[in-house]
Design a protein around this motif. Sequence first.
Motif, PDB file in Angstrom:
ATOM      1  N   GLU A  64      16.708 -11.019  -3.979  1.00 33.72           N
ATOM      2  CA  GLU A  64      15.690 -10.047  -3.587  1.00 33.72           C
ATOM      3  C   GLU A  64      15.922  -8.735  -4.319  1.00 33.72           C
ATOM      4  OE1 GLU A  64      15.399  -9.492   0.610  1.00 33.72           O
ATOM      5  OE2 GLU A  64      15.357 -11.639   1.074  1.00 33.72           O
ATOM      6  N   PHE A  65      14.825  -8.084  -4.706  1.00 31.99           N
ATOM      7  CA  PHE A  65      14.882  -6.763  -5.343  1.00 31.99           C
ATOM      8  C   PHE A  65      13.782  -5.899  -4.739  1.00 31.99           C
ATOM      9  CE2 PHE A  65      16.280  -9.879  -8.461  1.00 31.99           C
ATOM     10  CZ  PHE A  65      17.493  -9.361  -8.890  1.00 31.99           C
ATOM     11  N   ILE A  66      14.070  -4.627  -4.590  1.00 30.50           N
ATOM     12  CA  ILE A  66      13.099  -3.680  -4.040  1.00 30.50           C
ATOM     13  C   ILE A  66      13.038  -2.459  -4.948  1.00 30.50           C
ATOM     14  CG2 ILE A  66      12.485  -2.209  -2.092  1.00 30.50           C
ATOM     15  CD1 ILE A  66      13.859  -4.128  -0.254  1.00 30.50           C
ATOM     16  N   GLY A  67      11.833  -2.072  -5.302  1.00 28.39           N
ATOM     17  CA  GLY A  67      11.616  -0.834  -6.042  1.00 28.39           C
ATOM     18  C   GLY A  67      10.554  -0.014  -5.340  1.00 28.39           C
ATOM     19  N   LEU A  68      10.572   1.277  -5.556  1.00 28.53           N
ATOM     20  CA  LEU A  68       9.612   2.166  -4.903  1.00 28.53           C
ATOM     21  C   LEU A  68       9.068   3.146  -5.930  1.00 28.53           C
ATOM     22  CD1 LEU A  68       8.361   2.783  -2.129  1.00 28.53           C
ATOM     23  CD2 LEU A  68      10.131   4.523  -1.828  1.00 28.53           C
ATOM     24  N   HIS A  69       7.754   3.168  -6.067  1.00 29.60           N
ATOM     25  CA  HIS A  69       7.126   4.126  -6.964  1.00 29.60           C
ATOM     26  C   HIS A  69       7.249   5.530  -6.382  1.00 29.60           C
ATOM     27  CE1 HIS A  69       5.121   0.295  -8.020  1.00 29.60           C
ATOM     28  NE2 HIS A  69       5.050   0.805  -9.239  1.00 29.60           N
ATOM     29  N   LEU A  73       7.900  -6.429 -15.790  1.00 31.43           N
ATOM     30  CA  LEU A  73       6.617  -6.569 -15.110  1.00 31.43           C
ATOM     31  C   LEU A  73       5.924  -5.218 -15.091  1.00 31.43           C
ATOM     32  CD1 LEU A  73       6.920  -6.643 -11.247  1.00 31.43           C
ATOM     33  CD2 LEU A  73       8.946  -6.458 -12.649  1.00 31.43           C
ATOM     34  N   VAL A  74       4.594  -5.264 -14.984  1.00 31.74           N
ATOM     35  CA  VAL A  74       3.765  -4.068 -15.010  1.00 31.74           C
ATOM     36  C   VAL A  74       3.024  -3.968 -13.685  1.00 31.74           C
ATOM     37  CG1 VAL A  74       1.806  -2.932 -16.119  1.00 31.74           C
ATOM     38  CG2 VAL A  74       3.480  -4.124 -17.510  1.00 31.74           C
ATOM     39  N   THR A  75       2.992  -2.775 -13.124  1.00 29.99           N
ATOM     40  CA  THR A  75       2.246  -2.536 -11.890  1.00 29.99           C
ATOM     41  C   THR A  75       1.169  -1.492 -12.148  1.00 29.99           C
ATOM     42  OG1 THR A  75       3.851  -0.855 -11.193  1.00 29.99           O
ATOM     43  CG2 THR A  75       4.191  -3.105 -10.396  1.00 29.99           C
ATOM     44  N   LEU A  76       0.028  -1.681 -11.507  1.00 31.84           N
ATOM     45  CA  LEU A  76      -1.070  -0.718 -11.551  1.00 31.84           C
ATOM     46  C   LEU A  76      -1.250  -0.160 -10.149  1.00 31.84           C
ATOM     47  CD1 LEU A  76      -3.581   0.614 -12.932  1.00 31.84           C
ATOM     48  CD2 LEU A  76      -4.870  -1.416 -12.203  1.00 31.84           C
ATOM     49  N   LEU A  77      -1.278   1.170 -10.032  1.00 30.20           N
ATOM     50  CA  LEU A  77      -1.465   1.828  -8.749  1.00 30.20           C
ATOM     51  C   LEU A  77      -2.908   2.301  -8.620  1.00 30.20           C
ATOM     52  CD1 LEU A  77       1.788   3.980  -8.428  1.00 30.20           C
ATOM     53  CD2 LEU A  77       1.442   1.545  -8.015  1.00 30.20           C
ATOM     54  N   ASP A  78      -3.303   2.609  -7.385  1.00 27.49           N
ATOM     55  CA  ASP A  78      -4.686   3.037  -7.201  1.00 27.49           C
ATOM     56  C   ASP A  78      -4.926   4.468  -7.659  1.00 27.49           C
ATOM     57  OD1 ASP A  78      -3.474   4.469  -5.202  1.00 27.49           O
ATOM     58  OD2 ASP A  78      -4.688   3.673  -3.559  1.00 27.49           O
ATOM     59  N   ARG A  92       0.810  -1.217   0.000  1.00 24.17           N
ATOM     60  CA  ARG A  92       0.000   0.000   0.000  1.00 24.17           C
ATOM     61  C   ARG A  92       0.840   1.263   0.000  1.00 24.17           C
ATOM     62  NH1 ARG A  92      -4.494  -1.137   4.647  1.00 24.17           N
ATOM     63  NH2 ARG A  92      -4.793  -3.352   4.216  1.00 24.17           N
ATOM     64  N   SER A  93       2.094   1.158   0.407  1.00 23.41           N
ATOM     65  CA  SER A  93       2.973   2.336   0.422  1.00 23.41           C
ATOM     66  C   SER A  93       3.649   2.573  -0.924  1.00 23.41           C
ATOM     67  CB  SER A  93       4.035   2.178   1.509  1.00 23.41           C
ATOM     68  OG  SER A  93       4.836   1.041   1.260  1.00 23.41           O
ATOM     69  N   GLY A  94       3.364   1.745  -1.933  1.00 23.55           N
ATOM     70  CA  GLY A  94       3.941   1.945  -3.253  1.00 23.55           C
ATOM     71  C   GLY A  94       5.223   1.190  -3.508  1.00 23.55           C
ATOM     72  N   ALA A  95       5.581   0.251  -2.635  1.00 19.55           N
ATOM     73  CA  ALA A  95       6.795  -0.543  -2.835  1.00 19.55           C
ATOM     74  C   ALA A  95       6.467  -1.770  -3.674  1.00 19.55           C
ATOM     75  CB  ALA A  95       7.393  -0.962  -1.502  1.00 19.55           C
ATOM     76  N   VAL A 120      -0.156  -0.249  -4.596  1.00 18.22           N
ATOM     77  CA  VAL A 120      -0.052  -1.110  -5.775  1.00 18.22           C
ATOM     78  C   VAL A 120      -1.255  -2.044  -5.744  1.00 18.22           C
ATOM     79  CG1 VAL A 120       1.355  -2.812  -6.978  1.00 18.22           C
ATOM     80  CG2 VAL A 120       2.461  -0.985  -5.675  1.00 18.22           C
ATOM     81  N   THR A 121      -2.086  -2.003  -6.789  1.00 18.26           N
ATOM     82  CA  THR A 121      -3.294  -2.830  -6.824  1.00 18.26           C
ATOM     83  C   THR A 121      -3.133  -4.069  -7.700  1.00 18.26           C
ATOM     84  OG1 THR A 121      -4.184  -1.475  -8.625  1.00 18.26           O
ATOM     85  CG2 THR A 121      -4.792  -0.863  -6.372  1.00 18.26           C
ATOM     86  N   ARG A 122      -2.259  -4.035  -8.707  1.00 21.39           N
ATOM     87  CA  ARG A 122      -2.050  -5.194  -9.571  1.00 21.39           C
ATOM     88  C   ARG A 122      -0.560  -5.299  -9.916  1.00 21.39           C
ATOM     89  NH1 ARG A 122      -7.162  -6.408 -12.018  1.00 21.39           N
ATOM     90  NH2 ARG A 122      -8.661  -5.859 -10.372  1.00 21.39           N
ATOM     91  N   VAL A 123      -0.084  -6.552 -10.002  1.00 22.46           N
ATOM     92  CA  VAL A 123       1.278  -6.825 -10.463  1.00 22.46           C
ATOM     93  C   VAL A 123       1.185  -7.936 -11.507  1.00 22.46           C
ATOM     94  CG1 VAL A 123       3.581  -7.599  -9.843  1.00 22.46           C
ATOM     95  CG2 VAL A 123       2.296  -6.197  -8.245  1.00 22.46           C
ATOM     96  N   HIS A 124       1.731  -7.695 -12.697  1.00 25.76           N
ATOM     97  CA  HIS A 124       1.692  -8.692 -13.761  1.00 25.76           C
ATOM     98  C   HIS A 124       3.065  -8.773 -14.429  1.00 25.76           C
ATOM     99  CE1 HIS A 124      -2.708  -9.329 -13.817  1.00 25.76           C
ATOM    100  NE2 HIS A 124      -2.775  -8.042 -13.484  1.00 25.76           N
TER     101      HIS A 124
END
Length: 1032
Positions: free
Chosen positions: A65-70, A88-93, A52-55, A76-80
Amino acid sequence: MKRFRRHAHESQRDRLKQELFQFSKTVEHGFPHQPSALGYSPSLRLLAIGTRSGAIKLYGAPGVEFIGLHEENAAVTRVHFMPHQVELVTLLDDNSLHMWTLRGHNGLSELLEIGRFTLTGPPGAPPSVTRVTAVLAHSSGELLLLGTEGGHVFIVEVPGFRELEQRNISLDQVASSVPEDYIGRRNLEHVEALQESPVDPSQVVIGYGRGLMVVWDLEKHCALQHIPATQQLESVWWTEDGSYILSSHSDGSYCRWMVGREDMNEDDEEKSDIPYGHFPCKAISKIVQLPTKEGPPFLLFSGGMPRASYGDRHCITVIHNKTHVALDFTSRIIDFFVIRDGLEHTGDPSVLVVLVEEELVVIDLQTEGWPVIQTPYLVPLHSSAITCSHHVSAIPLKLWERVLAAGQLQNTHYSKKLWPITGGKNLAPDPPQRDLLLTGHEDGTVRFWDASGVCLYPMYKLSTAGVFHTDADPNDNMNQGSEGEWPPFRKVGCFDPYSDDPRLGIQKIHLCKYSGYLAVAGTAGQILVLELNDEAAEQIVEAKVVDLLQGQEGFRWKGHTQLDVRAEPVSFPAGFQPFTLVQCQPPAVVTALTLHSEWKLVAFGTSHGFGLYDYQQKNNVLVKCTLNPSDQLAMEGPLSRVKSIKKSLRQSFRRIRRSRVSLRKHHTNNAAKVAAQQSLTASFILVVFLRSHYSLSSLDQLQEANARLEAELAEMELAPVQRKIEARSSDDSFTGLVRTLYFADTFLSDGSHNTPSLWAGTNGGAVFAYMLRLPSVEHRADEPVTAQPAKEIQLMHRAPIVGIMVMDGHGAPLPEPLEVAHDLARSPDMQGSHHLLVISEEQFKVFTLPKVSAKMKLKLTAMDGSRVRRVGVAWFGSSRTLDYSESDLVILTNQGDIHVISLPHIKMQVHYSCIRREDVSGIASCVFTKHGQGFYLISPSEFERFSLSTRHLVEPRCLVEAPLHSDSNQDCPGGASSSLRQRLSSGEAESAARRVMEHALLNDEKVLQEIQKSLEGDQTSFLENNVKNAVA
C-alpha cells in the motif's frame, strides 16, 4: 548532592522515554472516503484510487500500500499509469496535472510527487481553452494527450511536462476537415474521449461532446476519418483488432463504426442498439468490448437503464454469449476496468473490477455465475454504520482458528479465484501476535477483523437481529432477481447503510479471549451473552428483565420501547451463539459493560443505574439505581434527546455566577483566607458529623457539604499556573449515567483478606464498590452469588468517572480474568497494599485500599483545560534491550492529544497531538490496544492506525520494481511506437531520450550506487597513475 542525583535520574528517565515511546501514524485501514477516480497498471498490477480530498492511494498484493496527498485541497478526477513504467499522472479538478513515481529508498519503495503542470493558453484566451476534459497516456510512455473543454488536444512530453506546441491538435484544424453540412448544424463542443488505436499507436480517435469522432494520425498530423454520430457522446472504445470503434451515447444507445472506410454519413453506422428498450434511457457512460480466444467477445457498459423505471439503479451490464446480467451495485459507479489473462494482459477477460462510491467489487468472469471475489483489503467497514469498537490483543491460536473456521462457512458464496491484484512485494515481517478488532454496527452485527498486520481482513460476522422480531422478512432474497425479469438485475456488493431497526445498534462489546465468551449490548437496553460453538444449533434464548429504577415513582420513560424477543427456538449457524439475554428497564442505551468469565458474571450500566448478572445460573445478583431526581433528561432516551431551553439557560447562568464568585474570591486578602480556613474547618466537621449520623441512602446533605468542601479546598490549593476545577452542580443532566464498570480481586474489608469486587463510576463523579461472595467451584452452579455495598466515593468536583483500576502491591495493574491461569501473566502481589486509581475527566486520583484514603493525584483540566475522553493501559518495551518493559496509562483528551502517564506514580511522560480537536467523532471512536497502538475513525469508512511504541509498529513495507519491457513485447506490431518516436525532430528525440534516461537512473537506487562505485574506482585509478608518473 541530592539535586545532582535528581538531575541524573531525570536525564536517565529522558533517555528511557526515547527508547520506550515514539508516535507515528502508520496505516489507514478500510475503504477510502469519497473516491473520485480509478486507475490500473497491467504491467505493475497495481490499483490506484483518487479521492475528493486530494489523496492518491495505491494497492497491490495484500500488504502493498502507498498513500500520497496533493498539496492542493482539490478532488482527483483522473488517474493514469504511464504504460510499462512506475509513474502515474493525476488530474485534479483545479485543472492541475501531477506526476508521481515509486522511488526506491533503503530497499523499499515510496510514493513521491516529482512534477506538476498546468496548461496555459494563448494570452487573452478563455479558461475553457485549457480546461482538461480527457487524458490519454500514450503507449510510448513519453506522451500525454490532453483534450480540453475548448475542443483542442494538447500533446505534452513526460516526465518533464514539456508541451509540444507544434504537434498540438487545434479545434480549427479538425473543423476545417469536417464536411460543411455537419459543421453548419453543430458545434463540436469539448473533447469527451481520447482512445489510442490498439494496432497503430500513431492513430488516435478524438471524440467530441456533440457526437463527432475523428481518427487522427499523429505522424502525418491530419484526420484520417470522420465518424458523425447524432447523439451526445459519452465514451468510445477501439476494438482490439482495430477494425471497429464503439461509441456510447446519452440516450442509452451504443453504436459500432467500421474503421478505415471513407467519411460516412450519419446513417452509416454499422450497428446501433438501445439495450434496454425504446423508452427514454439514461446515458451509457462507459463501454468496453474484449475478445475471447473461443467464442464471442465480452461487452460491458455502465448505465443505460430505463429512466422512468430504474433511473435510480447503479448498474454495469455484462453480455457474453447468451448470458446477459445487469449487475446492480449499492452506490454510484465511479469507474471500472477488466483484468485479462496472460503476462501481457492480452488473454481472455478474467476479472471485472468496479469502484463504486462506497466499496470496491471484484467479479470473477471465468467462473459460472460470475461470483464475487472477496477483497483482502478495501473492505467497506461502514457497510452498516460503525457504532463502537473493541480491540483484543494476543488471541490464542485455538480461538483464532475457531473464529476463522466459522467465518469461512459464511463465505461459501464467494469465488475461489485468487486475488488478482498482485503487484509489488510485501517486505513487512510477520506479525508477532494475532490481534482482533471487533466493530459493532447499527444493524445489530458485530464484525471480527484480523488487525495483526497492514491489511484489516474480515474474519467473521455475527448478527444479533435473529434473536428479535424485526421488520425484515427472512425470506426476502435481494441477491437474485425473479425469473424472466427485465432488465436481468443481480444485486452485488455488501454496502447496506439502512438498518431494519435502530434499536438493534451495538453499543458495547467485551470478548474474553481465553474462554470464548462474548458479551454485546445494544441501543434498547439489551445485553446478550454468547459462547463459541463449532456446530449450528437451534435454541431458545431466555430473557431476563432487570428493573433499574427499582420501583421509584414519578419517572416516565419517554424513549423507544424494548425489542421483542422471539419466544420460539431460533436457528444459529456455527460461531458465536447467544444463550442468555438481559433486558434493562427502562430500555435505555447501555453505556458500560464488562465480563468476568472466571466468575461467570457480566456487569452492565445505563443512564439509570447498573446491574450484575450471573450468566451461569441466569440470575440477577445486583441492581443499583443511580438516577438523580433531577435527571429528567435521562428518561427521554437517545431518540428524543431534546434539551429544555429553559434548563439550558438556567445552567449557563449558574456557571457564569459561579465563575464570577470564584473571581471575587481570588482577589481576597489574607484575612479573608484565614476566614476561609475557619469555614473550611467548620465544613469538615459538618461532613464528619453527616457521615456519622446519616445513612448512605440519604446523601443530599452529604453531597452539598462535599461540594462546598471541594470548592473551598480547590480555592485554597489553587496554584498560580493552574486553572480552577469548578465543582459541578448535582442537578446537571445525566449525573447518574454509568460510565465505567470494573471487576477486581482486592482488599475491601481489611488488609488481610482479599475478596472479589465490582466497581462502578458515574457521570456525576460517584464511585460505588460492592463486595462479591462467590460459592466454591463445587457449589458454583447451586449456591447464589451475593453482593453487598462496601465503599462509596463522591469526587468533590463531580467530574465524570471514565476509568477505574486497582494496582497490586508492586504497583502493577491487576491481570485480566484467566490470564494467570493460562500462564500469560504473573500472579498479582497480594502481600503489599493495593491502590485504587480513579480517573475522572479532569484528574487522576490514587486511593489506598482498604481505607480508601487519598494518596496522590494529578490534575489535567487545571493545567490546560482539556478533559479525558479515552483511557487504557498499555505495555511498552524498550527498543534498545529486551530486558526492560513497563505498563503505563494512555489517555486521549477532548483536544485530540494523547498523554502517556507512568504507573503507579501518576506522572506525565510524553504527549503527542493525534486527532484534530474539531474531529469529535474521531475522538469518540478511538480505541487503544494493550501494546501501545490505537485506532480511530478518520471517516465513516476508514480507521487510522497509530503507534506510541518503539517496539510494536505495524506499517507497510513494500517494494515495487519497474516492469521489464522491450519494443518486441508491445501489443502493437511492427514497432509502430518506435516509428512514432522517430517522427519527432532529432533534437526533440535526443532531449526526450536524455530526460527519460536521467529520470530512470535517478529513480533507481542500485544504478546510483553502481555509478558512485565506478566514479570512486575511476578516481582511485587516476590517482594511482599520477603517483606512478611522479615516481618515474
